[in-house]
Design a protein around this motif. Structure first.
Motif, short mmCIF file in Angstrom:
data_model
loop_
_atom_site.label_atom_id
_atom_site.label_comp_id
_atom_site.label_asym_id
_atom_site.label_seq_id
_atom_site.Cartn_x
_atom_site.Cartn_y
_atom_site.Cartn_z
N THR A 285 -13.21 -32.66 -26.88
CA THR A 285 -11.68 -32.26 -27.01
C THR A 285 -11.19 -33.19 -28.06
OG1 THR A 285 -11.55 -31.61 -24.50
CG2 THR A 285 -9.45 -32.47 -25.75
N LEU A 286 -11.43 -34.53 -27.95
CA LEU A 286 -10.98 -35.48 -28.89
C LEU A 286 -11.24 -35.41 -30.31
CD1 LEU A 286 -11.24 -39.04 -26.90
CD2 LEU A 286 -9.24 -37.32 -27.56
N TYR A 287 -12.77 -35.18 -30.54
CA TYR A 287 -13.06 -34.74 -31.79
C TYR A 287 -12.65 -33.75 -32.49
CZ TYR A 287 -16.32 -35.00 -35.83
OH TYR A 287 -16.93 -35.24 -37.14
N ARG A 288 -12.32 -32.54 -31.63
CA ARG A 288 -11.94 -31.27 -32.20
C ARG A 288 -10.51 -31.43 -32.50
NH1 ARG A 288 -14.72 -26.53 -32.09
NH2 ARG A 288 -16.79 -26.62 -31.25
N LEU A 292 -9.03 -30.99 -36.22
CA LEU A 292 -7.64 -30.03 -36.41
C LEU A 292 -6.70 -30.53 -37.17
CD1 LEU A 292 -7.69 -27.72 -33.24
CD2 LEU A 292 -8.42 -26.99 -35.56
N GLU A 293 -6.45 -31.82 -36.57
CA GLU A 293 -5.24 -32.42 -37.50
C GLU A 293 -5.47 -32.78 -38.71
OE1 GLU A 293 -3.89 -35.76 -35.05
OE2 GLU A 293 -3.45 -34.58 -33.21
N ARG A 294 -6.68 -33.20 -39.05
CA ARG A 294 -7.16 -33.56 -40.74
C ARG A 294 -7.11 -32.48 -41.26
NH1 ARG A 294 -12.05 -37.86 -39.79
NH2 ARG A 294 -10.82 -39.71 -39.54
N LEU A 301 -3.74 -38.22 -34.11
CA LEU A 301 -4.64 -38.95 -33.46
C LEU A 301 -5.70 -39.66 -34.29
CD1 LEU A 301 -6.39 -37.36 -30.24
CD2 LEU A 301 -7.87 -38.85 -31.83
N ARG A 302 -5.73 -41.06 -34.05
CA ARG A 302 -6.43 -41.91 -35.01
C ARG A 302 -7.34 -42.69 -34.31
NH1 ARG A 302 -3.06 -45.67 -37.76
NH2 ARG A 302 -4.70 -46.25 -39.02
#
Length: 428
Positions: A285-288, A292-294, A301-302
């Motif tokens: 979840t966090l990686y996706r 998507l934000e990048r 989310l950093r």
């Protein structure tokens, strides 16, 4: 001050002592169950109260409930709970071994409400426990004082209140409204003014920190959320079938009998099986989300890795974290409005147990294989510690995996050591 008297007093109505209550009702119904009282500080039973978020799941199979591994025919099983509330078909169709935390929490309250002999009292926060000594200098029992101006005299004591939250010293001086530990997230985040929060820092690199990061990212859609960790990056739990054998109740004997250096090695190597990793679903979840934000160019989310927080201060109404890169030694600062601590819990014994040990004159707190505190001298009284014995009973000691077997061990120990004693009023 109102005084009550029981034979067995258990502090905390979490999974550990609810499993004990079940074992009492099944193994000691005629001997001890009716004279057992569980004191719970809150007004109800809630599992992982601070992080009971709607999307969170257990990482432990539902078969490892309060009783099934000890007595698979028990009416107190998770499966019977689902059947009782009319949700068994739906859960089976869900196709998972790991229920949502909310459902486990509901199960625990259902078990508490289903007790027929063991009594549970709510709103009873223990302030102190003191030993009662007889004329020969032996411990005869325990006097526990509660915040509601009552006290309870007991022959036997079972402490199942969990560990104390770990707040690293560099965060201890921050204003209370600027820092929230994971154990209090749900309660305290409701008081935060979302319009005043633009940047959130999450400290830690394991499951609780990741859940804080994702919860804050969802709850504050206009804020930047930054995770700061000392490790090289987020990792999966170590959860191979070979590794998972360390969570068997039968492994406790093997661990307990091992030499101290072997125990240390086992605890070090098994760290990722419980403390240092994340569930695969959370990692994905966090990686996706970060990807998507990048992709969109709007990064909220950093993740900052291999970095120590060496100090904190409040400046111009901002919390300033002083950072040091572990790779280069470079110093930097991170400014934020709110700090969330996914730093876990202290590895030491809870403060209540340490205070009790000081009263007993015990320099080193140890328990035997049956979880009984080693007392300097006792005349029938006993004290059992639940969920804080990893050093002697293995990394599963604080988890759901061994609840059923451990509660059976404690009840059997209480029954074995039981003998005719003076009335409790006589030792007060």
């Amino acid at each position: 001050m109102v005084r009550n008297e029981v034979e067995v007093l258990a502090l905390g109505a979490g999974p550990a002592n609810l499993a004990l209550a079940v074992a009492m009702e099944e193994l000691a119904a005629e001997e001890l169950a009716a004279d057992t009282f569980i004191a719970e500080a809150h007004e109800n039973v809630v599992w992982q109260r601070g992080m009971l978020l709607p999307w969170t799941q257990s990482q432990v199979s539902f078969v490892k409930d309060l009783v099934t591994l000890r007595n698979p025919r028990s009416k107190f099983s998770f499966i019977n709970f689902l059947h009782s509330v009319g949700r068994l078909d739906e859960f089976v169709n869900l196709g998972t071994f790991t229920p949502y935390r909310q459902e486990i929490s509901n199960y625990l309250q259902w078990v508490a409400d289903s007790m027929s002999r063991v009594r549970i009292g709510y709103g009873k926060r223990a302030l102190s426990v003191a030993p009662i000594w007889n004329a020969d200098g032996q411990v005869d029992g325990w006097l526990t004082r509660f915040a509601d101006d009552t006290e309870t005299l007991s022959r036997h004591l079972v402490v199942g209140t969990g560990r104390d939250p770990l707040v690293p010293e560099q965060f201890a001086g921050l204003p209370a409204d600027r820092v929230i530990h994971s154990s209090q997230y749900v309660e305290h985040i409701a008081d935060v003014d979302a319009s005043a929060v633009r940047r959130i820092a999450v400290i830690g690199g394991a499951q609780s920190a990741a859940e804080l990061l994702w919860a804050a990212h969802q709850e504050f859609p206009s804020a930047e959320t930054t995770m700061v960790m000392r490790s090289i990056g987020l990792k999966n739990y170590e959860s191979s079938k070979f590794t998972n054998e360390i969570f068997y109740p039968s492994f406790i004997d093997e661990f307990h009998a091992a030499a101290p250096e072997a125990r240390d090695q086992l605890l070090r190597e098994m760290h990722l099986s419980n403390y240092g990793g994340l569930a695969p679903g959370m990692l994905e979840t966090l990686y996706r989300q970060r990807y998507l934000e990048r992709l969109s160019g709007e990064e909220r989310l950093r993740v900052i890795t291999m970095t120590d927080v060496v100090g904190t201060r409040v400046e111009d109404d901002e919390v300033v974290l002083s950072l040091v890169d572990r790779r280069t030694g470079r110093a930097d600062e991170l400014r934020c409005d709110l700090v969330l601590l996914g730093t876990g819990f202290r590895g030491t014994m809870p403060a209540l147990v340490r205070d009790l040990a000081a009263e007993l004159g015990i320099a080193e707190i140890t328990v035997d294989r049956g979880y009984r505190l080693q007392l300097p001298a006792t005349d029938g009284a006993s004290c059992y510690l639940q969920g804080v014995n990893e050093a002697t009973h293995g990394i599963a000691d604080s988890l759901l995996s061994v609840l059923a077997s451990r509660s059976g061990d404690i009840v059997k120990g209480l029954l074995t050591g039981r003998r005719t004693v003076p009335a409790l009023a006589e030792i007060g």
